[in-house]
Scaffold this motif. Structure first.
Motif, PDB file in Angstrom:
ATOM      1  N   PRO A 144      -1.544   3.541  12.058  1.00 36.48           N
ATOM      2  CA  PRO A 144      -1.614   4.904  12.596  1.00 36.48           C
ATOM      3  C   PRO A 144      -1.426   5.959  11.512  1.00 36.48           C
ATOM      4  CG  PRO A 144      -0.256   3.516  13.997  1.00 36.48           C
ATOM      5  CD  PRO A 144      -0.545   2.718  12.762  1.00 36.48           C
ATOM      6  N   GLY A 145      -2.253   7.006  11.574  1.00 41.79           N
ATOM      7  CA  GLY A 145      -2.141   8.127  10.662  1.00 41.79           C
ATOM      8  C   GLY A 145      -2.884   7.979   9.362  1.00 41.79           C
ATOM      9  N   VAL A 146      -3.283   6.759   9.009  1.00 41.73           N
ATOM     10  CA  VAL A 146      -3.982   6.520   7.754  1.00 41.73           C
ATOM     11  C   VAL A 146      -5.484   6.740   7.978  1.00 41.73           C
ATOM     12  CG1 VAL A 146      -4.547   4.793   6.007  1.00 41.73           C
ATOM     13  CG2 VAL A 146      -2.238   4.921   6.944  1.00 41.73           C
ATOM     14  N   ASN A 186       3.162  -6.637  -0.621  1.00 39.53           N
ATOM     15  CA  ASN A 186       2.696  -7.313   0.580  1.00 39.53           C
ATOM     16  C   ASN A 186       3.837  -7.482   1.583  1.00 39.53           C
ATOM     17  OD1 ASN A 186      -0.095  -7.973  -0.280  1.00 39.53           O
ATOM     18  ND2 ASN A 186       0.977  -9.126  -1.867  1.00 39.53           N
ATOM     19  N   ALA A 187       3.493  -7.406   2.848  1.00 34.32           N
ATOM     20  CA  ALA A 187       4.470  -7.574   3.918  1.00 34.32           C
ATOM     21  C   ALA A 187       3.972  -8.635   4.893  1.00 34.32           C
ATOM     22  CB  ALA A 187       4.691  -6.255   4.663  1.00 34.32           C
ATOM     23  N   ILE A 204      -2.050   2.225   0.394  1.00 37.67           N
ATOM     24  CA  ILE A 204      -3.282   2.842  -0.055  1.00 37.67           C
ATOM     25  C   ILE A 204      -3.731   2.152  -1.340  1.00 37.67           C
ATOM     26  CG2 ILE A 204      -4.376   5.031  -0.647  1.00 37.67           C
ATOM     27  CD1 ILE A 204      -3.243   4.726   2.233  1.00 37.67           C
ATOM     28  N   ALA A 205      -5.035   1.978  -1.494  1.00 40.87           N
ATOM     29  CA  ALA A 205      -5.574   1.246  -2.639  1.00 40.87           C
ATOM     30  C   ALA A 205      -5.138   1.897  -3.942  1.00 40.87           C
ATOM     31  CB  ALA A 205      -7.095   1.214  -2.556  1.00 40.87           C
ATOM     32  N   LEU A 240      -7.207   5.720   2.999  1.00 41.67           N
ATOM     33  CA  LEU A 240      -6.979   6.964   2.267  1.00 41.67           C
ATOM     34  C   LEU A 240      -5.778   7.699   2.837  1.00 41.67           C
ATOM     35  CD1 LEU A 240     -10.698   8.221   2.251  1.00 41.67           C
ATOM     36  CD2 LEU A 240      -9.580   6.774   0.531  1.00 41.67           C
ATOM     37  N   THR A 241      -5.129   8.477   1.989  1.00 39.07           N
ATOM     38  CA  THR A 241      -3.994   9.278   2.444  1.00 39.07           C
ATOM     39  C   THR A 241      -4.448  10.549   3.136  1.00 39.07           C
ATOM     40  OG1 THR A 241      -3.868  10.304   0.260  1.00 39.07           O
ATOM     41  CG2 THR A 241      -2.448   8.404   0.664  1.00 39.07           C
TER      42      THR A 241
END
Length: 574
Positions: free
Chosen positions: A520-522, A81-82, A302-303, A439-440
């Motif tokens: 972004p990008g995910v 976590n962040a 990602i999960a 998702l990646t």
């Protein structure tokens, strides 16, 4: 004035010698000292209305004293976590940020700082055995006044049973937005910024920021009839005239120059004492130097089967309803955990929009004499109930909120005395969720699409499946840049003549993951359920939830006038 008023005498000479020394010290501190010039910690409280109410943190009456600066709220941080905080640079030559940390001795805490020009600096520290302020230096910014910087913290070594604790505060602070992972929450991480250097007016700005914090200056402009620069000038004039009156009304008709000298000593001494003793200006602060880094600490995880932090109820307690009275509910650290102390009979009500796969994690404890009955409710539905006696060990609750995903409502934390009147403690109450919608890459079963909305969001693909007697449409989105605007997704089930047979309009991921949260990008998997119809194609797009205007659309390099992307049903839906 009489001539005697201009005679110094021994006392007068001493006053001016001391004043000169204090002035010299101030001149030395100007270029060499680190001056606090802003931040997001608790500063000045101001009235919402000119009557018996204060904006924050709780109501009060004329018979009570004015509430003081609120205590900071402890928030637990652990694992992947962040916690992030944006803040504005208020003066030139900002070069240090300070924040409070606590946790098991030796625990690693990583920090990254993104400058206004996009440059990233980072460092990792090991916590000491006592909680205190940690200082982080970065290259001084000479032309970034008013621009935003972003600080991010992670404690990958910490675990839920032994978290790292940071301080947050509620209320509105200028240029601030705290995020738990990517989830935006009201309130702010408590931090202070410092500036150092001689060029420009940085030191004057820093002193003004000390005497009139930015949040207070903004409130003056909001609540006073004379706004902009006029009111501060009038305030400065009134202050100057008041000081002159005090000087001219000196007791005993003392000579003017000695009185002026001692008056100067008092003003300079009080200011320097306040700055130095309160840590608002420092000569050689104990600090960690941030080094250039390739990227900031990640916030898009990602999960992997592990729930991630979505919300912390301690952070947002100030937005909750607190019964019987807000002043009887307060923050604390109990056994190393951030905690909310409540009376024996109490209720905390948090208005929330629940995420998919949501869970409530919290510990319960009774202190004093007797026993308490704890209950957690969503709206009127009792989710869990347990009784804890004083002296019992901590009981940890793990409450499944999944059946209410995407619903907006009230989460109730309730205590009731079963015996005696013990005090209740809610330990580290947090909302978690497994973010399996992140998702990646695009799903292998998805149909690829090349569509871009508003030059900011790409639809990478889609998938249509049957789910019982319903049709499930999954849209795979990607944010091309960090997003600020909110948008509603629409999915139209169309017949051969493009007539709408059924539709779904919602914020992404069951209303719980709006665009400003998207990393972004995910790839964001956004599922919509439609009733069974004679569907031949789908119409998909985004629109502004306020104006209802569709976002612009470029499909395969071609602009689509109405902003609706037509997608064929690749395989018939049973």
């Amino acid at each position: 004035m009489e001539i005697r008023d201009w005679k110094l005498g021994r006392s007068g000479r001493l006053s001016w010698v001391i004043a000169a020394g204090l002035l010299l010290l101030l001149l030395v501190l100007m270029p060499l000292g680190w001056w606090r010039n802003g931040g997001t910690g608790p500063q000045v409280q101001v009235p919402m209305f000119y009557d018996a109410h204060y904006l924050f943190p709780r109501p009060w009456t004329q018979a009570q004293s004015v509430p003081g600066v609120p205590d900071p709220a402890p928030v637990a941080l652990y694992g992947d976590n962040a916690i992030s905080q944006s803040f504005r640079v208020e003066t030139e030559n900002a070069g240090m940020v300070s924040l409070w940390l606590d946790g098991p001795e030796g625990t690693a805490v990583a920090l990254s700082l993104t400058a206004p020009d996009g440059t990233i600096y980072a460092a990792e520290i090991r916590l000491d055995d006592t909680p205190h302020q940690y200082n982080f230096q970065f290259p001084r910014t000479s032309a970034a006044v008013g621009e935003e910087m972003t600080l991010r913290l992670m404690a990958a070594e910490a675990v839920p049973s032994a978290p790292v604790v940071v301080h947050t505060v509620g209320g509105d602070r200028l240029g601030a937005a705290v995020r738990l992972n990517e989830f935006i929450r009201p309130g702010n991480l408590v931090l202070q910024t410092y500036a150092r250097g001689l060029p420009g007016r940085w030191w004057l700005d820093a002193i003004v920021a000390q005497l009139l914090p930015a949040v207070f200056r903004l409130r003056l402009q909001q609540y006073k009839p004379l706004k902009g620069a006029i009111f501060p000038l009038l305030l400065l004039t009134v202050g100057g005239l008041t000081l002159l009156f005090l000087l001219l009304a000196r007791p005993g008709k003392r000579p003017f120059l000695p009185a002026l000298g001692w008056f100067t000593v008092v003003i300079l001494g009080s200011f320097l004492g306040w700055q130095l003793l309160d840590g608002r200006v420092r000569l050689v602060p104990d600090s960690v130097v941030l080094q250039p880094a390739a990227q900031a600490l990640p916030i898009a995880h990602i999960a992997n089967g592990t729930p991630r932090l979505v919300d912390d109820l301690a952070l947002t307690l100030w937005t909750a309803r607190r019964d019987p009275e807000p002043r009887f509910v307060f923050y604390d650290l109990v056994a190393g955990y951030p905690a909310l102390r409540v009376p024996a009979d109490s209720q905390l009500v948090f208005e929330r929009l629940l995420p998919r796969n949501g869970r409530l994690h919290a510990g319960i404890l009774a202190q004093g004499d007797g026993a308490l009955r704890y209950r957690v409710l969503w709206q009127d539905v009792v989710l869990v109930e347990d009784t804890v006696a004083a002296g019992d060990d901590i009981v940890w609750l793990d409450v499944d909120l999944g059946p209410f995903a995407g619903q907006a409502g009230a989460l109730h934390l309730v205590t009731a005395a079963e015996a005696g009147t013990p005090e209740g403690v809610w330990l580290m109450p947090q909302l978690l969720a497994e973010t399996d919608w992140l998702l990646t890459a695009l799903s292998e079963t998805a149909v690829p699409v090349d569509a871009i909305f508003n030059e900011q969001v790409a639809l990478a693909g889609y998938e249509v499946q049957s789910q019982g007697d319903q049709m499930q449409v999954t849209l795979y989105w990607q944010a091309l840049t960090p997003l600020e605007a909110y948008a509603t997704v629409f999915v139209h089930a169309l017949d051969a003549n493009q007539n709408i047979l059924a539709q779904s309009d919602a914020q992404p991921v069951q209303n719980s993951y709006p665009l400003p949260l998207w990393p972004p990008g995910v790839v964001v998997a956004d599922t919509h359920i439609l009733p069974p119809t004679d569907v031949t194609q789908l119409g998909v797009g985004l629109y502004d939830p306020v104006t209802f205007v569709n976002w612009s659309l470029v499909d395969g390099g071609v602009t689509v006038a109405n902003g609706r992307l037509l997608l064929p049903i690749v395989e018939p839906v049973p």
